[in-house]
Motif scaffolding. Structure first.
Motif, PDB file in Angstrom:
ATOM      1  N   ARG A  79      54.388  64.252  53.246  1.00  0.00           N
ATOM      2  CA  ARG A  79      53.844  62.899  53.158  1.00  0.00           C
ATOM      3  C   ARG A  79      52.941  62.572  54.343  1.00  0.00           C
ATOM      4  NH1 ARG A  79      54.118  60.725  48.182  1.00  0.00           N
ATOM      5  NH2 ARG A  79      56.221  60.358  47.433  1.00  0.00           N
ATOM      6  N   TRP A 108      46.731  61.999  52.076  1.00  0.00           N
ATOM      7  CA  TRP A 108      46.576  62.290  50.652  1.00  0.00           C
ATOM      8  C   TRP A 108      45.369  63.185  50.485  1.00  0.00           C
ATOM      9  CZ3 TRP A 108      50.364  60.227  47.567  1.00  0.00           C
ATOM     10  CH2 TRP A 108      51.133  59.226  48.145  1.00  0.00           C
ATOM     11  N   LEU A 133      40.427  62.300  44.340  1.00  0.00           N
ATOM     12  CA  LEU A 133      41.336  61.640  45.274  1.00  0.00           C
ATOM     13  C   LEU A 133      42.025  60.449  44.624  1.00  0.00           C
ATOM     14  CD1 LEU A 133      39.547  61.671  48.757  1.00  0.00           C
ATOM     15  CD2 LEU A 133      41.929  62.277  48.321  1.00  0.00           C
ATOM     16  N   VAL A 148      46.170  59.943  44.220  1.00  0.00           N
ATOM     17  CA  VAL A 148      46.998  58.856  44.760  1.00  0.00           C
ATOM     18  C   VAL A 148      47.650  58.046  43.647  1.00  0.00           C
ATOM     19  CG1 VAL A 148      45.612  58.754  46.864  1.00  0.00           C
ATOM     20  CG2 VAL A 148      45.095  57.192  44.984  1.00  0.00           C
ATOM     21  N   ARG A 149      46.976  57.932  42.515  1.00  0.00           N
ATOM     22  CA  ARG A 149      47.512  57.094  41.444  1.00  0.00           C
ATOM     23  C   ARG A 149      48.653  57.749  40.682  1.00  0.00           C
ATOM     24  NH1 ARG A 149      42.025  54.110  39.124  1.00  0.00           N
ATOM     25  NH2 ARG A 149      41.938  52.525  40.779  1.00  0.00           N
ATOM     26  N   ASP A 187      51.059  59.309  42.148  1.00  0.00           N
ATOM     27  CA  ASP A 187      52.194  59.398  43.071  1.00  0.00           C
ATOM     28  C   ASP A 187      52.737  58.005  43.362  1.00  0.00           C
ATOM     29  OD1 ASP A 187      53.845  59.731  45.457  1.00  0.00           O
ATOM     30  OD2 ASP A 187      52.996  61.753  45.528  1.00  0.00           O
ATOM     31  N   TRP A 239      52.264  56.029  46.911  1.00  0.00           N
ATOM     32  CA  TRP A 239      50.961  55.567  47.403  1.00  0.00           C
ATOM     33  C   TRP A 239      51.047  54.147  47.931  1.00  0.00           C
ATOM     34  CZ3 TRP A 239      46.441  56.136  49.350  1.00  0.00           C
ATOM     35  CH2 TRP A 239      45.407  55.236  49.138  1.00  0.00           C
ATOM     36  N   ALA A 267      48.337  51.593  49.466  1.00  0.00           N
ATOM     37  CA  ALA A 267      46.892  51.462  49.634  1.00  0.00           C
ATOM     38  C   ALA A 267      46.528  50.840  50.977  1.00  0.00           C
ATOM     39  CB  ALA A 267      46.317  50.605  48.508  1.00  0.00           C
ATOM     40  N   THR A 278      46.345  55.842  57.269  1.00  0.00           N
ATOM     41  CA  THR A 278      46.478  56.821  56.195  1.00  0.00           C
ATOM     42  C   THR A 278      45.199  57.638  56.107  1.00  0.00           C
ATOM     43  OG1 THR A 278      48.066  55.562  54.872  1.00  0.00           O
ATOM     44  CG2 THR A 278      46.634  57.085  53.682  1.00  0.00           C
ATOM     45  N   LEU A 323      42.730  60.055  53.893  1.00  0.00           N
ATOM     46  CA  LEU A 323      42.317  60.433  52.539  1.00  0.00           C
ATOM     47  C   LEU A 323      41.278  61.523  52.681  1.00  0.00           C
ATOM     48  CD1 LEU A 323      42.071  56.752  51.490  1.00  0.00           C
ATOM     49  CD2 LEU A 323      43.412  58.378  50.173  1.00  0.00           C
TER      50      LEU A 323
END
Length: 240
Positions: free
Chosen positions: A48, A75, A107, A111-112, A114, A117, A119, A230, A232
């Motif tokens: 993670r 991510w 990407l 993320v969607r 999991d 996620w 944001a 985070t 990305l």
């Protein structure tokens, strides 16, 4: 006139289809559907925090537990391995900017799917130094961040952070020297400091290898008061 121009472009697009960036076959996008399914839509368990692959049910890898990085989560869309690496090299050094929206789309899909996620409230691309930006003519991280921000409906601040000193490319630095190469290399632009304080900021980049670049930028964001950072990243280099 504008409608006629768009119509003509659509007609030309159907008559002159593009070539897949991987197999060179005809397709309407930058990568054909078979190549996309074969190379770009795989899922695997990842840490993670740093997005390195995990072989067990743990959420965080041993490396992050022993030496936590400045960023809190990562991510990624794919492993930085053949043939995905060639796509990113085309984007980074070949100015094939049409690949940037593809990686943004991948990407978003990652993320969607999991449930973990969380944001960010603001996106920040990893900045290039002035000399490298002039040499290349564009920042590949920003090119990915623009469509990513639109798809995720997250504000993008392209100049949130700056690279305050030119650094050698990480690919040309010995592994043991990479963290030192980037130490204190970034800072939050003073005019945007209020946007960072107590907020969750997302860093966008094309490739994450050692993680030292995003660690250095995350540390700068944390010094400016970010409560969470985070990462990305389009592709993650698997550990050797």
């Amino acid at each position: 006139m504008a409608i006629n121009s768009l119509f003509c472009l659509d007609v030309l697009g159907s008559l002159l289809p593009a070539q897949c960036a991987l197999c060179a076959g005809s397709c309407r996008g930058v990568v054909c559907s078979p190549c996309r399914r074969q190379y770009l839509e795989h899922t695997r368990r990842r840490c993670r925090q740093c997005a390195n692959p995990l072989a067990d049910v743990a959420l965080v890898c041993g490396r992050c537990l022993r030496r936590p990085p400045a960023y809190d989560a990562t991510w990624t869309a794919a492993d930085y391995a053949a043939p995905v690496d060639q796509l990113l090299l085309q984007l980074k050094f070949g100015a094939r900017l049409a690949l940037a929206p593809l990686f943004a789309q991948l990407l978003v899909a990652a993320v969607r799917r999991d449930s973990g996620w969380d944001a960010p409230q603001l996106l920040c691309p990893v900045p290039l130094g002035p000399a490298r930006l002039v040499e290349r003519g564009y920042n590949q991280a920003l090119e990915i961040a623009r469509p990513l921000a639109r798809r995720l409906a997250i504000p993008l601040q392209a100049r949130l952070a700056t690279r305050v000193r030119e650094t050698r490319a990480q690919s040309g630095v010995a592994p043991r020297e990479r963290r030192a190469n980037l130490a204190q290399a970034f800072m939050v632009a003073p005019q945007y400091a209020e946007q960072v304080a107590r907020r969750h900021v997302g860093i966008v980049d094309d490739v994450m290898s050692s993680g030292h670049t995003v660690h250095a930028l995350a540390a700068a964001l944390k010094r400016a008061g970010a409560r969470k950072v985070t990462v990305l990243v389009a592709a993650r280099t698997p550990p050797r």
